[in-house]
Scaffold this active site. Structure first.
Site, mmCIF file in Angstrom:
data_model
loop_
_atom_site.group_PDB
_atom_site.id
_atom_site.type_symbol
_atom_site.label_atom_id
_atom_site.label_comp_id
_atom_site.label_asym_id
_atom_site.label_seq_id
_atom_site.Cartn_x
_atom_site.Cartn_y
_atom_site.Cartn_z
ATOM 1 N N GLY A 103 -9.640 83.235 -59.487
ATOM 2 C CA GLY A 103 -8.538 82.872 -60.367
ATOM 3 C C GLY A 103 -7.305 82.455 -59.595
ATOM 4 O O GLY A 103 -6.376 81.859 -60.161
ATOM 5 N N ASP A 104 -7.275 82.749 -58.298
ATOM 6 C CA ASP A 104 -6.217 82.284 -57.390
ATOM 7 C C ASP A 104 -6.688 81.135 -56.503
ATOM 8 O O ASP A 104 -5.989 80.132 -56.342
ATOM 9 C CB ASP A 104 -5.756 83.429 -56.485
ATOM 10 C CG ASP A 104 -4.852 84.419 -57.193
ATOM 11 O OD1 ASP A 104 -3.903 83.978 -57.858
ATOM 12 O OD2 ASP A 104 -5.085 85.626 -57.066
ATOM 13 N N THR A 105 -7.845 81.293 -55.891
ATOM 14 C CA THR A 105 -8.263 80.307 -54.896
ATOM 15 C C THR A 105 -8.671 78.977 -55.518
ATOM 16 O O THR A 105 -8.417 77.917 -54.922
ATOM 17 C CB THR A 105 -9.411 80.858 -54.035
ATOM 18 O OG1 THR A 105 -10.480 81.298 -54.879
ATOM 19 C CG2 THR A 105 -8.931 82.029 -53.189
#
Length: 408
Positions: free
Chosen positions: A175-177
């Site tokens: 969900g970040d990368t």
């Protein structure tokens, strides 16, 4: 460092993982990324894991990997003097990346329009949970978000897990990368346009949008059928066999959903009659009769060890052991592809592995050449390059606008 982005200057105002991951990809390929931190530093510095013997704990493993190849400075953007310093840096920059909450940069007097008026060729990239207004004003624009929020609202958790009652977050911070990947791609696309026209632009990336974009099963199934797909463990809808299967001493993943692969698998299992069995004679039939498919395959695989299955099926049909970190560090593939390079860890002076550069360019391959910076480690160096003399830097330090960092 040199690389395909040699000469590109990036001002990195990001923290946590999504933004630093984006800018690390640019730094890997030669961009001069200047990470700007507050006097307290990026909070990700405090998250482990820390190597044994690291008493200083300047940063943990995730920070080290996401901020390699960067230089670091400290600016207290709450002060007018520090904001003026940042504007000086922006004047000579090609890219600025930030992942503050919506509105923060405008309140600081550093919003996109202000910076673009000073530097019309600037590419300004933001990563927020639900984006900013450029790409469409979300009703959730002001909501905070973490990786788990993006995975949940982006649909990924609705199709991940053993069943519909047990939604599961993917084990890594995708969900970040994934937003970081899209932000790097958007930044490069905007840089290309700026090269052609001399005009930069705003790159607006939402974490939730990015997760939805890689959750193809969610969109495609509902668009075609009007039904929401649900988790089916490690299987993939419409494909069989495509799952984990039992071995005598563990588990392997196996994918042989198409006729050519199924035929090879049946040959190795010494069950050629299964190829023409009407229950399994087409790709769709194998999906419809998948319970029987898996019973047959598991009856065969569970009589063999993982090593035996790899020996029998490796190179014949898609198959792999489920590898943990220890296995990955020992596997020749990752060594051959330089996916575990080492940098010196400042707390121990010993080499420590970080993830390598996954994009392999033939002429300018990129590399991991520098560890993550200590807090403010390059403040004086960067300010000298921007034209500040020793007296000016001393005055900025005395005013609390900047801070000299520690040296290794």
């Amino acid at each position: 460092m040199s690389g395909s982005l040699d000469g590109v200057r990036v001002i990195d105002l990001t923290q946590a993982l999504s933004g630093p991951f984006c800018t690390s990809l640019l730094a890997d390929h030669g961009a001069d990324v200047v990470k700007v931190e507050s006097p307290h530093g990026d909070f990700l510095r405090n998250a482990g894991p820390f190597p044994s013997g690291d008493e200083h704990q300047a940063y943990g493993g995730v920070f080290g990997s996401a901020n390699r190849n960067k230089r670091g400075i400290v600016l207290d953007l709450k002060t007018t003097a520090a904001r003026e310093v940042l504007l000086r840096l922006v004047d000579e920059a090609d890219v600025l990346v930030e992942n503050f909450s919506a509105g923060v940069m405008d309140r600081l007097g550093l919003g996109y329009r202000t910076l673009a008026d000073r530097n019309p060729r600037l590419v300004y990239t933001s990563i927020r949970g639900f984006g900013d207004t450029v790409g469409g004003a979300s009703p959730y624009r002001d909501w905070p978000a973490f990786d788990i929020v993006a995975q949940a609202m982006g649909g990924l958790m609705s199709i991940t897990g053993p069943d519909a009652d047990t939604p599961v977050r993917a084990g890594s911070g995708i969900g970040d990368t994934v937003p970081g990947l899209f932000a790097a791609f958007g930044t490069m696309a905007a840089l290309r346009e700026a090269e052609r026209t001399g005009r930069g632009q705003y790159v607006d990336v939402a974490m939730v949008d990015s997760v939805l974009a890689v959750s193809e099963v969610v969109v495609n199934t509902y668009a075609a059928t009007g039904t929401s797909p649900r988790p089916i463990g490690n299987q993939l809808h419409g494909f069989a066999p495509f799952d984990t299967v039992r071995a005598k001493d563990g588990t392997v993943t196996l994918g042989a959903p198409h006729r050519a692969q199924w035929t090879k698998l049946c040959a190795v299992m010494e069950r050629p009659e299964l190829v023409t069995d009407e229950r399994f004679s087409t790709d769709h039939a194998r999906w419809v009769n998948r319970q029987a498919v898996y019973e047959i395959v598991n009856d065969w695989t569970e009589q063999r060890t993982v090593a035996e299955l790899v020996d029998l099926l490796g190179g014949e049909v898609p198959l792999a052991p489920v590898m943990d970190a220890e296995a990955i560090f020992a596997d020749p593939h990752f060594a051959a592809r330089d996916m575990l390079p080492t940098v010196e860890h400042p707390g121990t002076g010993e080499p420590i592995a970080v993830t390598g550069v996954p994009v392999k360019l033939s002429a300018t391959p990129g590399r991991v050449a520098r560890r993550a910076p200590l807090l403010g480690e390059h403040t004086e160096e960067v300010l000298h390059e921007a034209g500040f003399d020793d007296h000016a830097i001393e005055s900025l330090c005395a005013a609390g606008a900047v801070r000299r960092g520690e040296s290794a």
